[in-house]
Motif scaffolding. Structure first.
Motif, PDB file in Angstrom:
ATOM      1  N   HIS A 117      11.843   9.730   3.524  1.00  0.00           N
ATOM      2  CA  HIS A 117      11.205   8.523   3.008  1.00  0.00           C
ATOM      3  C   HIS A 117      12.242   7.509   2.516  1.00  0.00           C
ATOM      4  O   HIS A 117      11.978   6.317   2.502  1.00  0.00           O
ATOM      5  CB  HIS A 117      10.245   8.867   1.868  1.00  0.00           C
ATOM      6  CG  HIS A 117       9.014   9.579   2.327  1.00  0.00           C
ATOM      7  ND1 HIS A 117       8.023   8.952   3.027  1.00  0.00           N
ATOM      8  CD2 HIS A 117       8.618  10.863   2.173  1.00  0.00           C
ATOM      9  CE1 HIS A 117       7.054   9.810   3.294  1.00  0.00           C
ATOM     10  NE2 HIS A 117       7.394  10.976   2.804  1.00  0.00           N
ATOM     11  N   SER A 118      13.406   8.009   2.088  1.00  0.00           N
ATOM     12  CA  SER A 118      14.465   7.111   1.632  1.00  0.00           C
ATOM     13  C   SER A 118      15.803   7.814   1.753  1.00  0.00           C
ATOM     14  O   SER A 118      15.921   8.999   1.420  1.00  0.00           O
ATOM     15  CB  SER A 118      14.237   6.685   0.183  1.00  0.00           C
ATOM     16  OG  SER A 118      15.372   5.995  -0.330  1.00  0.00           O
ATOM     17  N   SER A 119      16.795   7.066   2.226  1.00  0.00           N
ATOM     18  CA  SER A 119      18.152   7.607   2.287  1.00  0.00           C
ATOM     19  C   SER A 119      18.944   7.294   1.029  1.00  0.00           C
ATOM     20  O   SER A 119      20.140   7.598   0.948  1.00  0.00           O
ATOM     21  CB  SER A 119      18.881   7.036   3.514  1.00  0.00           C
ATOM     22  OG  SER A 119      18.227   7.419   4.698  1.00  0.00           O
ATOM     23  N   MET A 125       6.424   5.144  -0.057  1.00  0.00           N
ATOM     24  CA  MET A 125       6.858   3.766   0.197  1.00  0.00           C
ATOM     25  C   MET A 125       6.455   3.279   1.588  1.00  0.00           C
ATOM     26  O   MET A 125       7.191   2.545   2.263  1.00  0.00           O
ATOM     27  CB  MET A 125       8.380   3.619   0.023  1.00  0.00           C
ATOM     28  CG  MET A 125       8.886   3.799  -1.394  1.00  0.00           C
ATOM     29  SD  MET A 125       8.998   5.524  -1.922  1.00  0.00           S
ATOM     30  CE  MET A 125      10.421   6.085  -1.009  1.00  0.00           C
ATOM     31  N   CYS A 126       5.270   3.685   2.038  1.00  0.00           N
ATOM     32  CA  CYS A 126       4.846   3.395   3.419  1.00  0.00           C
ATOM     33  C   CYS A 126       4.694   1.899   3.669  1.00  0.00           C
ATOM     34  O   CYS A 126       5.156   1.381   4.701  1.00  0.00           O
ATOM     35  CB  CYS A 126       3.526   4.109   3.722  1.00  0.00           C
ATOM     36  SG  CYS A 126       3.598   5.896   3.511  1.00  0.00           S
ATOM     37  N   GLY A 127       4.040   1.184   2.766  1.00  0.00           N
ATOM     38  CA  GLY A 127       3.831  -0.241   2.964  1.00  0.00           C
ATOM     39  C   GLY A 127       5.120  -1.024   2.989  1.00  0.00           C
ATOM     40  O   GLY A 127       5.313  -1.909   3.843  1.00  0.00           O
ATOM     41  N   VAL A 159       0.842  -1.202   0.000  1.00  0.00           N
ATOM     42  CA  VAL A 159       0.000   0.000   0.000  1.00  0.00           C
ATOM     43  C   VAL A 159       0.875   1.249   0.000  1.00  0.00           C
ATOM     44  O   VAL A 159       2.049   1.203   0.374  1.00  0.00           O
ATOM     45  CB  VAL A 159      -0.930   0.034   1.236  1.00  0.00           C
ATOM     46  CG1 VAL A 159      -1.914  -1.122   1.212  1.00  0.00           C
ATOM     47  CG2 VAL A 159      -0.121   0.019   2.530  1.00  0.00           C
ATOM     48  N   GLN A 160       0.304   2.338  -0.458  1.00  0.00           N
ATOM     49  CA  GLN A 160       0.843   3.694  -0.296  1.00  0.00           C
ATOM     50  C   GLN A 160       2.298   3.850  -0.732  1.00  0.00           C
ATOM     51  O   GLN A 160       3.058   4.584  -0.117  1.00  0.00           O
ATOM     52  CB  GLN A 160       0.674   4.143   1.157  1.00  0.00           C
ATOM     53  CG  GLN A 160      -0.785   4.201   1.595  1.00  0.00           C
ATOM     54  CD  GLN A 160      -0.966   4.850   2.932  1.00  0.00           C
ATOM     55  OE1 GLN A 160      -0.689   6.025   3.095  1.00  0.00           O
ATOM     56  NE2 GLN A 160      -1.453   4.082   3.909  1.00  0.00           N
ATOM     57  N   PHE A 209      15.813   9.080 -10.300  1.00  0.00           N
ATOM     58  CA  PHE A 209      15.202   9.887  -9.247  1.00  0.00           C
ATOM     59  C   PHE A 209      13.844   9.314  -8.838  1.00  0.00           C
ATOM     60  O   PHE A 209      13.297   9.704  -7.815  1.00  0.00           O
ATOM     61  CB  PHE A 209      15.001  11.327  -9.732  1.00  0.00           C
ATOM     62  CG  PHE A 209      16.238  12.177  -9.720  1.00  0.00           C
ATOM     63  CD1 PHE A 209      16.719  12.713  -8.533  1.00  0.00           C
ATOM     64  CD2 PHE A 209      16.919  12.461 -10.888  1.00  0.00           C
ATOM     65  CE1 PHE A 209      17.855  13.507  -8.513  1.00  0.00           C
ATOM     66  CE2 PHE A 209      18.047  13.258 -10.887  1.00  0.00           C
ATOM     67  CZ  PHE A 209      18.523  13.785  -9.695  1.00  0.00           C
ATOM     68  N   ILE A 210      13.279   8.430  -9.652  1.00  0.00           N
ATOM     69  CA  ILE A 210      11.947   7.894  -9.388  1.00  0.00           C
ATOM     70  C   ILE A 210      11.998   6.946  -8.196  1.00  0.00           C
ATOM     71  O   ILE A 210      12.833   6.049  -8.140  1.00  0.00           O
ATOM     72  CB  ILE A 210      11.399   7.164 -10.632  1.00  0.00           C
ATOM     73  CG1 ILE A 210      11.252   8.141 -11.804  1.00  0.00           C
ATOM     74  CG2 ILE A 210      10.060   6.503 -10.330  1.00  0.00           C
ATOM     75  CD1 ILE A 210      10.886   7.479 -13.109  1.00  0.00           C
ATOM     76  N   GLY A 211      11.098   7.140  -7.255  1.00  0.00           N
ATOM     77  CA  GLY A 211      11.057   6.290  -6.081  1.00  0.00           C
ATOM     78  C   GLY A 211      10.385   4.960  -6.371  1.00  0.00           C
ATOM     79  O   GLY A 211       9.595   4.832  -7.302  1.00  0.00           O
ATOM     80  N   SER A 212      10.698   3.947  -5.579  1.00  0.00           N
ATOM     81  CA  SER A 212      10.022   2.657  -5.667  1.00  0.00           C
ATOM     82  C   SER A 212      10.125   1.969  -4.314  1.00  0.00           C
ATOM     83  O   SER A 212      10.868   2.414  -3.431  1.00  0.00           O
ATOM     84  CB  SER A 212      10.644   1.763  -6.750  1.00  0.00           C
ATOM     85  OG  SER A 212      11.871   1.202  -6.305  1.00  0.00           O
TER      86      SER A 212
END
Length: 360
Positions: free
Chosen positions: A274-276, A132-134, A126-127, A307-310
């Motif tokens: 959210h991410s390092s 990247m919460c889930g 989810v989310q 740069f795209i998060g996943s």
């Protein structure tokens, strides 16, 4: 044909609305699909859907995210010349329905064709679009899984993300003092004018190693009132070292606070990491198996930073996951589309990679 089934399944997924925090319908659909294959499912405390298929060797996680960015409507996509398009009313939703259908087809073919495979831990999160919460809250320990593949958009289908940027979200609340614009303005503090005067670092910085963007601004309550509040939502994505990122964050905070004080108001700035960031080694065992699978059909592994998060950012370092691109184009827009043949190749490459991984 198997490819026809892949297309049918993908269209079924796209018909179901699913924005971040509202994944219930797609989660139910996926649970029913996995149940039809004889698998049991469970939902963890974050809302992730989890299932497992027994196998030989070390377990492998297969992941895609269930949510879409708004509007994220369910709709009837348009199939034309082997490419699936949005109907023009909403984003297609192939980000990340394409990832989900790859996993569903991999699992189905593994079972139907009795293919060699390791234990599979299937996690639909989810989310992802909300940070990247889930994935960040997924507990890998009970599943004893330390390696995995994330199917998500980034580049052409099959490209592996070599490096993910650090991601910081920031929120600013600017507070002024309201009043009627037709009366004495001496005691008012115009919150929007404060924002206009702030010279914060933004755009592409340091040869595009860092990008800072403000994506949402909300201010004022009425046309005939001096606005006393403005909220700003932004993000920092960067490949630069932590100490440099900290300098950017301090510069953003100082810029807003100092200008607000100069105008007679104040500003509060908060950051959420959210991410390092992460970097994938070509020597990671599961990636080597995937590379060997590509080589057996004459293809070479391609790796690119993004740069795209996943969800890879959320899983690492606990799980040595890497992102395989699904080839979705113009994601997050009504011009979004995805070619279907590359999805079929991703399924067959993954099946072979899993078979190679399961061998002692």
């Amino acid at each position: 044909m198997l490819s026809d089934r892949l297309t049918t399944t993908l269209i079924e997924l796209i018909r179901i609305p699913s924005t971040s925090g509202h994944e219930e319908k797609i989660r139910t659909h996926l649970a029913h699909y996995l149940s039809s294959l004889g698998l049991t499912t469970q939902v963890d405390g974050s809302g992730n859907l989890i299932s497992a298929l027994a196998g030989e060797g070390a377990p492998v996680l297969l992941n895609a995210h269930m949510d879409r960015v708004p509007p994220g409507l369910g709709h009837e996509p348009i199939l034309r010349n082997g490419v699936l398009y949005s109907d023009g009313t909403t984003n297609l939703g192939a980000d990340d329905a394409a990832g989900m259908v790859i996993i569903l087809e991999v699992v189905r073919r593994t079972i139907e064709q009795q293919l060699p495979h390791p234990p599979l831990v299937i996690v639909f999160t989810v989310q992802e679009e909300a940070g990247m919460c889930g994935a960040s809250n997924f507990d890998s320990v009970p599943w004893q899984v330390t390696d995995g593949i994330v199917f998500d958009n980034a580049y052409e289908a099959g490209v592996v993300v070599s490096r993910g940027a650090a991601y910081e979200a920031f929120d600013v609340k600017i507070t002024g003092r309201t009043g009627h614009p037709g009366k004495d303005l001496a005691q008012t503090v115009h919150a929007i004018e404060i924002f206009r005067a702030v010279n914060y670092p933004h755009g592409s910085l340091d040869n595009d190693r860092t990008r800072i963007n403000v994506g949402r601004i909300i201010g004022g309550n009425a046309r005939n009132a001096i606005p006393d509040t403005v909220t700003v939502e932004g993000e920092l994505r960067s490949f630069e070292p932590l100490e440099v990122r900290q300098q950017y964050k301090q510069a953003i905070q100082d810029a807003f606070e100092q200008v607000a004080r100069r105008f007679g108001g104040f500003a509060t700035v908060s950051f959420k990491t959210h991410s390092s960031g992460y970097e994938i080694s070509p020597d990671e065992p599961l990636l080597r198996a995937y590379c060997t699978a590509l080589a057996q059909r004459g293809a070479k592994l391609q790796m690119k930073p993004t740069f795209i998060g996943s969800d890879t950012s959320g899983f690492r370092p606990a799980i040595r996951a890497f992102t395989v691109s699904t080839g979705v184009v113009n994601e997050h827009s009504i011009e979004e589309y995805v070619a279907l043949d590359p999805l079929e190749r991703l399924v067959t490459d993954t099946l072979l990679g899993l078979a190679l991984w399961s061998k002692p």
